[in-house]
Motif scaffolding. Sequence first.
Motif, PDB file in Angstrom:
ATOM      1  N   ALA A 237       1.226 -17.068 -31.885  1.00  0.00           N
ATOM      2  CA  ALA A 237       0.411 -15.857 -32.061  1.00  0.00           C
ATOM      3  C   ALA A 237       1.200 -14.849 -32.896  1.00  0.00           C
ATOM      4  CB  ALA A 237       0.040 -15.273 -30.697  1.00  0.00           C
ATOM      5  N   PRO A 238       1.214 -15.017 -34.213  1.00  0.00           N
ATOM      6  CA  PRO A 238       2.009 -14.111 -35.053  1.00  0.00           C
ATOM      7  C   PRO A 238       1.391 -12.731 -35.230  1.00  0.00           C
ATOM      8  CG  PRO A 238       0.828 -15.689 -36.416  1.00  0.00           C
ATOM      9  CD  PRO A 238       0.617 -16.108 -34.994  1.00  0.00           C
ATOM     10  N   GLY A 239       0.086 -12.611 -35.025  1.00  0.00           N
ATOM     11  CA  GLY A 239      -0.592 -11.354 -35.310  1.00  0.00           C
ATOM     12  C   GLY A 239      -0.630 -10.408 -34.143  1.00  0.00           C
ATOM     13  N   VAL A 240       0.547  -9.986 -33.680  1.00  0.00           N
ATOM     14  CA  VAL A 240       0.660  -9.002 -32.599  1.00  0.00           C
ATOM     15  C   VAL A 240       1.681  -7.947 -33.019  1.00  0.00           C
ATOM     16  CG1 VAL A 240       0.009 -10.633 -30.785  1.00  0.00           C
ATOM     17  CG2 VAL A 240       2.421 -10.345 -31.368  1.00  0.00           C
ATOM     18  N   GLY A 241       1.545  -6.747 -32.451  1.00  0.00           N
ATOM     19  CA  GLY A 241       2.395  -5.639 -32.866  1.00  0.00           C
ATOM     20  C   GLY A 241       3.809  -5.697 -32.347  1.00  0.00           C
ATOM     21  N   THR A 242       3.998  -6.284 -31.162  1.00  0.00           N
ATOM     22  CA  THR A 242       5.332  -6.313 -30.551  1.00  0.00           C
ATOM     23  C   THR A 242       5.687  -7.740 -30.140  1.00  0.00           C
ATOM     24  OG1 THR A 242       4.260  -5.637 -28.465  1.00  0.00           O
ATOM     25  CG2 THR A 242       5.367  -3.927 -29.752  1.00  0.00           C
ATOM     26  N   VAL A 276      -6.145  -8.324 -25.713  1.00  0.00           N
ATOM     27  CA  VAL A 276      -5.607  -7.134 -26.387  1.00  0.00           C
ATOM     28  C   VAL A 276      -4.471  -7.471 -27.341  1.00  0.00           C
ATOM     29  CG1 VAL A 276      -6.240  -5.632 -24.451  1.00  0.00           C
ATOM     30  CG2 VAL A 276      -3.935  -6.616 -24.549  1.00  0.00           C
ATOM     31  N   GLU A 277      -4.177  -6.496 -28.200  1.00  0.00           N
ATOM     32  CA  GLU A 277      -3.019  -6.475 -29.094  1.00  0.00           C
ATOM     33  C   GLU A 277      -3.102  -7.482 -30.241  1.00  0.00           C
ATOM     34  OE1 GLU A 277      -0.780  -4.181 -29.116  1.00  0.00           O
ATOM     35  OE2 GLU A 277      -0.888  -3.235 -27.138  1.00  0.00           O
ATOM     36  N   VAL A 278      -4.318  -7.927 -30.611  1.00  0.00           N
ATOM     37  CA  VAL A 278      -4.474  -8.725 -31.826  1.00  0.00           C
ATOM     38  C   VAL A 278      -4.425  -7.780 -33.030  1.00  0.00           C
ATOM     39  CG1 VAL A 278      -6.034 -10.190 -33.156  1.00  0.00           C
ATOM     40  CG2 VAL A 278      -5.810 -10.531 -30.691  1.00  0.00           C
ATOM     41  N   ASN A 279      -3.496  -8.034 -33.937  1.00  0.00           N
ATOM     42  CA  ASN A 279      -3.326  -7.183 -35.115  1.00  0.00           C
ATOM     43  C   ASN A 279      -3.535  -8.022 -36.380  1.00  0.00           C
ATOM     44  OD1 ASN A 279      -2.403  -5.547 -37.244  1.00  0.00           O
ATOM     45  ND2 ASN A 279      -1.009  -4.449 -35.888  1.00  0.00           N
ATOM     46  N   PRO A 280      -4.722  -7.949 -36.996  1.00  0.00           N
ATOM     47  CA  PRO A 280      -5.012  -8.784 -38.172  1.00  0.00           C
ATOM     48  C   PRO A 280      -4.093  -8.526 -39.353  1.00  0.00           C
ATOM     49  CG  PRO A 280      -7.025  -7.841 -37.267  1.00  0.00           C
ATOM     50  CD  PRO A 280      -5.884  -7.156 -36.576  1.00  0.00           C
ATOM     51  N   ILE A 281      -3.556  -7.308 -39.483  1.00  0.00           N
ATOM     52  CA  ILE A 281      -2.664  -7.000 -40.603  1.00  0.00           C
ATOM     53  C   ILE A 281      -1.406  -7.873 -40.549  1.00  0.00           C
ATOM     54  CG2 ILE A 281      -1.138  -5.217 -41.553  1.00  0.00           C
ATOM     55  CD1 ILE A 281      -3.232  -3.156 -40.889  1.00  0.00           C
ATOM     56  N   LEU A 282      -0.963  -8.177 -39.348  1.00  0.00           N
ATOM     57  CA  LEU A 282       0.250  -8.962 -39.168  1.00  0.00           C
ATOM     58  C   LEU A 282      -0.024 -10.445 -38.959  1.00  0.00           C
ATOM     59  CD1 LEU A 282       2.025  -6.497 -36.705  1.00  0.00           C
ATOM     60  CD2 LEU A 282       2.321  -6.644 -39.176  1.00  0.00           C
ATOM     61  N   ASP A 283      -1.292 -10.825 -38.970  1.00  0.00           N
ATOM     62  CA  ASP A 283      -1.684 -12.190 -38.657  1.00  0.00           C
ATOM     63  C   ASP A 283      -1.618 -13.087 -39.892  1.00  0.00           C
ATOM     64  OD1 ASP A 283      -2.389 -14.136 -36.866  1.00  0.00           O
ATOM     65  OD2 ASP A 283      -4.461 -13.496 -36.605  1.00  0.00           O
ATOM     66  N   GLU A 284      -1.785 -14.381 -39.654  1.00  0.00           N
ATOM     67  CA  GLU A 284      -1.825 -15.372 -40.723  1.00  0.00           C
ATOM     68  C   GLU A 284      -3.153 -16.116 -40.642  1.00  0.00           C
ATOM     69  OE1 GLU A 284       1.596 -17.827 -40.212  1.00  0.00           O
ATOM     70  OE2 GLU A 284       3.008 -16.139 -40.285  1.00  0.00           O
TER      71      GLU A 284
END
Length: 305
Positions: A237-242, A276-284
């Motif tokens: 799960a790479p698309g998370v903020g922390t 929670v905490e799915v961040n598409p900007i950081l996702d692949e």
Amino acid sequence: MEADVRVIGVPMDLGADRRGVDMGPSAIRYAGIAEELEGLGVSCTDGGDVPVPRPEQRDESSGRDGPDAKYLPEIATVCERVAADVSDAVAAGDVPLVLGGDHSIAIGTVGGLSRSDSLGIVWFDAHGDFNTPATSPSGNVHGMPLAAILGQGEFADADWAEATNVSEENVAIVGLRSVDDAERAAIRQSDVTAYTMSDIDERGVTDVVSDAIDVATDGTDGVHVSLDLDWLDPTEAPGVGTPERGGVSYREAHASMELLNRKVTETGALSGLELVEVNPILDEHNETAELAVELAASALGKRIL
């Protein structure tokens, strides 16, 4: 499962220290959450998104309630709206599926679920989320929601804490691997049950999750499952903020959700589910949102055979 599911989106990043998690609900919808659940025979309606103010709408100097809790008044207002929508879903006989957004939204989800019934919580997370404004190193409220729900520290007199029908003895955190010093002491002093990644390594994920479910179901009317995608290893799960290295694997996560389905969903004890905490900007390629959809499906009844 017999109950219908109602999707509630909460596009909020006020509690986080990185922008982008507000797009999580859209990413999870785009990954096909409704279609996946309908394919299981689960009736799924979308209740839309809760209105959330933008950080830019506030003067930066007023972005904190005191020095140690950023945007807390705005977060409290959003959580009141979340609680109202969740409560409406429960009154209609639906199981709320709440899509975040950062983890501070859980204050509202739990508030809406526990207005009339006692509630147990299984909290899947790399972090304890047990800081208070006085102990938080960052002032980010997404590191405080469990403490807020349970009325810890400065949260003791908060309206939501006084109205929440959750006992520490019925809360289990699963997958801890990054905990601040003051937070560690607070968890140890509480009656919350915490399982670290070391526990999972030693005992296996299904034994740990089974015990966590037993904690949450002991004398309660229902169980809320709050799943922070950073519970998984960042390779999954790479698309998370922390992100924190050393999380659960893809199969361990699915095995946990499948066990939840057998012990909680099928028995009618599931009160709500939160992603929670799915961040598409950081996702692949939206793979973290797609994984969130897969795990929700496993929790709600999808099986290999």
